[in-house]
Design a protein around this motif. Structure first.
Motif, PDB file in Angstrom:
ATOM      1  N   ARG A 194      -9.477   9.011   4.274  1.00  7.96           N
ATOM      2  CA  ARG A 194      -9.039   8.919   5.668  1.00  7.96           C
ATOM      3  C   ARG A 194      -9.183  10.256   6.391  1.00  7.96           C
ATOM      4  NH1 ARG A 194      -4.825   5.794   3.360  1.00  7.96           N
ATOM      5  NH2 ARG A 194      -3.430   7.607   3.456  1.00  7.96           N
ATOM      6  N   ARG A 216      -7.140   7.653  -1.330  1.00  2.14           N
ATOM      7  CA  ARG A 216      -7.220   7.016  -0.015  1.00  2.14           C
ATOM      8  C   ARG A 216      -6.991   8.027   1.103  1.00  2.14           C
ATOM      9  NH1 ARG A 216      -3.535   1.671  -1.479  1.00  2.14           N
ATOM     10  NH2 ARG A 216      -5.226   0.381  -2.348  1.00  2.14           N
ATOM     11  N   GLU A 267     -10.164   1.968   3.742  1.00  5.47           N
ATOM     12  CA  GLU A 267     -10.476   3.355   4.110  1.00  5.47           C
ATOM     13  C   GLU A 267     -11.947   3.539   4.485  1.00  5.47           C
ATOM     14  OE1 GLU A 267      -6.600   3.550   2.535  1.00  5.47           O
ATOM     15  OE2 GLU A 267      -8.382   2.683   1.580  1.00  5.47           O
ATOM     16  N   TRP A 300     -10.335   0.149  -5.249  1.00  6.58           N
ATOM     17  CA  TRP A 300      -8.997   0.506  -4.768  1.00  6.58           C
ATOM     18  C   TRP A 300      -8.941   0.642  -3.250  1.00  6.58           C
ATOM     19  CZ3 TRP A 300      -4.557  -0.123  -6.955  1.00  6.58           C
ATOM     20  CH2 TRP A 300      -4.404  -0.030  -8.331  1.00  6.58           C
ATOM     21  N   THR A 301     -10.069   0.659  -2.567  1.00  4.22           N
ATOM     22  CA  THR A 301     -10.070   0.825  -1.108  1.00  4.22           C
ATOM     23  C   THR A 301     -10.376  -0.461  -0.355  1.00  4.22           C
ATOM     24  OG1 THR A 301     -12.440   1.362  -0.877  1.00  4.22           O
ATOM     25  CG2 THR A 301     -10.953   3.167  -1.466  1.00  4.22           C
ATOM     26  N   SER A 349      -7.191  -1.791   1.523  1.00  2.11           N
ATOM     27  CA  SER A 349      -6.625  -0.792   2.432  1.00  2.11           C
ATOM     28  C   SER A 349      -7.647  -0.287   3.450  1.00  2.11           C
ATOM     29  CB  SER A 349      -6.039   0.375   1.636  1.00  2.11           C
ATOM     30  OG  SER A 349      -6.974   0.862   0.687  1.00  2.11           O
ATOM     31  N   HIS A 392       0.808  -1.220   0.000  1.00  2.01           N
ATOM     32  CA  HIS A 392       0.000   0.000   0.000  1.00  2.01           C
ATOM     33  C   HIS A 392       0.839   1.268   0.000  1.00  2.01           C
ATOM     34  CE1 HIS A 392      -3.541  -2.437   1.874  1.00  2.01           C
ATOM     35  NE2 HIS A 392      -3.322  -2.719   0.609  1.00  2.01           N
TER      36      HIS A 392
END
Length: 196
Positions: A72, A68, A104, A98-99, A102, A57
């Motif tokens: 956040r 991202r 978010e 895309w999140t 990770s 990441h």
């Protein structure tokens, strides 16, 4: 003086003069004393989602890292999208993809508006995605606005009273969710996964 709530708005439309952009601008004007609503402008700059580009990441493509970071930094997210071919617009789904790893959206209060000619199919699909990635959404934090072009003008002013009242209910619920924090209750749970 209290610090305004920071809301990141994401439009699923790539058209500059779309009804969804107009809705976001109208809400930003109506609630400017209580929240700041910043429209994310980089949807079309995100590369096609590819897990091979996201093995670490810390090394994500720059537009992805920026997207991202904006999520956040926001207290809440407002998604306002049309429906394309009874589905979620590809650019919006790509951004959300895309999140996923990770996270978010995890525990983030999210309001979902689907506004177009109809919208019910895309809304159901996108709501399921957002719940699976642990977004905090209640019944009052989502809304489908069919025939949206008849309910807002280019000023932009929401001209349909019932729609205005429903949007006020949605924004009140979103603001309440932010203030309530982790202890808030009443959020929807993810649909059961089909393991077949």
């Amino acid at each position: 003086m209290s610090i305004p709530i920071k809301i990141l708005a994401i439009s699923g439309s790539t058209r500059k003069q779309s009804s969804n952009h107009l809705l976001i601008k109208a809400l930003a004007a109506l609630y400017k004393e209580r929240v700041t609503i910043d429209l994310y402008e980089g949807l079309t700059e995100l590369p096609h989602f590819n897990p091979d580009l996201d093995m670490d990441h810390r090394l994500a493509p720059a537009p992805v890292a920026d997207f991202r970071a904006k999520i956040r930094a926001a207290d809440a997210v407002l998604i306002c999208t049309p429906e394309y071919a009874i589905g979620v617009p590809g650019t919006l789904k790509n951004a959300i993809d895309w999140t996923v790893s990770s996270m978010e959206f995890s525990k983030k209060p999210v309001a979902l508006i689907t506004a177009g000619t109809s919208g019910y199919h895309a809304h159901k699909s996108l709501l399921g995605t957002l719940l699976i990635i642990e977004s905090r959404i209640s019944e009052d934090m989502q809304l489908v606005i069919p025939a949206v072009k008849t309910k807002i003008n280019n000023e932009p002013v929401i001209t349909h009273m019932e729609t205005l009242l429903r949007l006020e209910q949605l924004m009140t619920a979103l603001i309440t969710a932010v203030h309530a924090g982790e202890d808030a209750e009443g959020f929807l749970t993810p649909p059961p996964m089909n393991m077949a």
